[in-house]
Scaffold this motif. Structure first.
Motif, PDB file in Angstrom:
ATOM      1  N   TRP A  42      -2.168  -2.912  -5.812  1.00 36.28           N
ATOM      2  CA  TRP A  42      -1.910  -2.582  -4.402  1.00 36.28           C
ATOM      3  C   TRP A  42      -1.076  -1.314  -4.302  1.00 36.28           C
ATOM      4  O   TRP A  42      -1.324  -0.464  -3.442  1.00 36.28           O
ATOM      5  CB  TRP A  42      -1.169  -3.713  -3.707  1.00 36.28           C
ATOM      6  CG  TRP A  42      -1.867  -5.038  -3.690  1.00 36.28           C
ATOM      7  CD1 TRP A  42      -3.186  -5.305  -3.957  1.00 36.28           C
ATOM      8  CD2 TRP A  42      -1.264  -6.291  -3.392  1.00 36.28           C
ATOM      9  NE1 TRP A  42      -3.429  -6.637  -3.840  1.00 36.28           N
ATOM     10  CE2 TRP A  42      -2.266  -7.278  -3.492  1.00 36.28           C
ATOM     11  CE3 TRP A  42       0.027  -6.684  -3.063  1.00 36.28           C
ATOM     12  CZ2 TRP A  42      -2.017  -8.620  -3.256  1.00 36.28           C
ATOM     13  CZ3 TRP A  42       0.262  -8.024  -2.828  1.00 36.28           C
ATOM     14  CH2 TRP A  42      -0.745  -8.976  -2.920  1.00 36.28           C
TER      15      TRP A  42
ATOM     16  N   THR B  75      -2.324   2.202  -2.648  1.00 35.82           N
ATOM     17  CA  THR B  75      -1.561   2.794  -1.548  1.00 35.82           C
ATOM     18  C   THR B  75      -1.128   4.215  -1.896  1.00 35.82           C
ATOM     19  O   THR B  75      -1.232   5.121  -1.066  1.00 35.82           O
ATOM     20  CB  THR B  75      -0.332   1.920  -1.222  1.00 35.82           C
ATOM     21  OG1 THR B  75      -0.783   0.594  -0.909  1.00 35.82           O
ATOM     22  CG2 THR B  75       0.446   2.486  -0.049  1.00 35.82           C
TER      23      THR B  75
ATOM     24  N   CYS C  41      -3.879   6.162   0.662  1.00 35.96           N
ATOM     25  CA  CYS C  41      -3.172   5.526   1.776  1.00 35.96           C
ATOM     26  C   CYS C  41      -3.976   5.644   3.071  1.00 35.96           C
ATOM     27  O   CYS C  41      -4.866   6.475   3.192  1.00 35.96           O
ATOM     28  CB  CYS C  41      -1.789   6.133   1.939  1.00 35.96           C
ATOM     29  SG  CYS C  41      -1.778   7.858   2.415  1.00 35.96           S
TER      30      CYS C  41
ATOM     31  N   SER D  87       0.424   8.386   6.277  1.00 34.70           N
ATOM     32  CA  SER D  87       1.636   8.776   5.571  1.00 34.70           C
ATOM     33  C   SER D  87       2.545   9.548   6.514  1.00 34.70           C
ATOM     34  O   SER D  87       2.129   9.979   7.591  1.00 34.70           O
ATOM     35  CB  SER D  87       1.295   9.627   4.348  1.00 34.70           C
ATOM     36  OG  SER D  87       0.710  10.842   4.752  1.00 34.70           O
TER      37      SER D  87
ATOM     38  N   ARG E 260       3.886   6.417   2.035  1.00 31.23           N
ATOM     39  CA  ARG E 260       2.455   6.162   2.202  1.00 31.23           C
ATOM     40  C   ARG E 260       2.255   4.698   2.529  1.00 31.23           C
ATOM     41  O   ARG E 260       2.914   3.832   1.959  1.00 31.23           O
ATOM     42  CB  ARG E 260       1.693   6.550   0.939  1.00 31.23           C
ATOM     43  CG  ARG E 260       1.830   8.036   0.630  1.00 31.23           C
ATOM     44  CD  ARG E 260       1.104   8.438  -0.606  1.00 31.23           C
ATOM     45  NE  ARG E 260       1.368   9.853  -0.886  1.00 31.23           N
ATOM     46  CZ  ARG E 260       0.912  10.478  -1.936  1.00 31.23           C
ATOM     47  NH1 ARG E 260       0.157   9.858  -2.830  1.00 31.23           N
ATOM     48  NH2 ARG E 260       1.202  11.750  -2.119  1.00 31.23           N
TER      49      ARG E 260
ATOM     50  N   ARG F 192      -0.478   1.328   3.622  1.00 36.03           N
ATOM     51  CA  ARG F 192      -1.821   0.754   3.523  1.00 36.03           C
ATOM     52  C   ARG F 192      -1.730  -0.742   3.812  1.00 36.03           C
ATOM     53  O   ARG F 192      -0.858  -1.426   3.302  1.00 36.03           O
ATOM     54  CB  ARG F 192      -2.376   0.980   2.126  1.00 36.03           C
ATOM     55  CG  ARG F 192      -3.791   0.491   1.909  1.00 36.03           C
ATOM     56  CD  ARG F 192      -4.198   0.739   0.441  1.00 36.03           C
ATOM     57  NE  ARG F 192      -5.536   0.297   0.200  1.00 36.03           N
ATOM     58  CZ  ARG F 192      -6.599   1.078   0.174  1.00 36.03           C
ATOM     59  NH1 ARG F 192      -6.480   2.372   0.357  1.00 36.03           N
ATOM     60  NH2 ARG F 192      -7.787   0.577  -0.061  1.00 36.03           N
TER      61      ARG F 192
ATOM     62  N   ARG G  76       4.386  -0.189   1.989  1.00 37.29           N
ATOM     63  CA  ARG G  76       4.916   1.171   2.044  1.00 37.29           C
ATOM     64  C   ARG G  76       5.303   1.568   0.630  1.00 37.29           C
ATOM     65  O   ARG G  76       6.035   0.851  -0.053  1.00 37.29           O
ATOM     66  CB  ARG G  76       6.145   1.246   2.936  1.00 37.29           C
ATOM     67  CG  ARG G  76       6.763   2.642   2.963  1.00 37.29           C
ATOM     68  CD  ARG G  76       8.036   2.635   3.719  1.00 37.29           C
ATOM     69  NE  ARG G  76       8.907   1.590   3.189  1.00 37.29           N
ATOM     70  CZ  ARG G  76      10.218   1.558   3.348  1.00 37.29           C
ATOM     71  NH1 ARG G  76      10.824   2.494   4.039  1.00 37.29           N
ATOM     72  NH2 ARG G  76      10.928   0.580   2.839  1.00 37.29           N
TER      73      ARG G  76
END
Length: 66
Positions: free
Chosen positions: A26, A30, A34, A37, A49, A51, A62
């Motif tokens: 993950w 990200t 992302c 951002s 960034r 996601r 983050r």
């Protein structure tokens, strides 16, 4: 051939990953792809960034990148 930069976690980040039971996949997704951002308001040269992680109840991850 373009090689991707390796992702290196700080001690703080590694501890947060363990405590929050996050998956390194993950974090890598990200950092590399992302959804949005922004510059980090606390650190010059740092980018935050973000996601959404479907496997984690669509919570937003983050990642701070230098």
């Amino acid at each position: 051939m373009s090689a991707e930069k390796p992702i290196v976690l700080t001690n703080h980040a590694a501890r947060a990953v363990r405590e929050r039971e996050l998956h390194l996949e993950w974090i890598e997704a990200t950092a590399r792809a992302c959804e949005w951002s922004r510059p980090d308001p606390q650190g010059e040269g740092i980018e935050q960034r973000f996601r959404a992680i479907p496997e984690f109840e669509n919570r937003v991850l983050r990642v701070a990148c230098l």
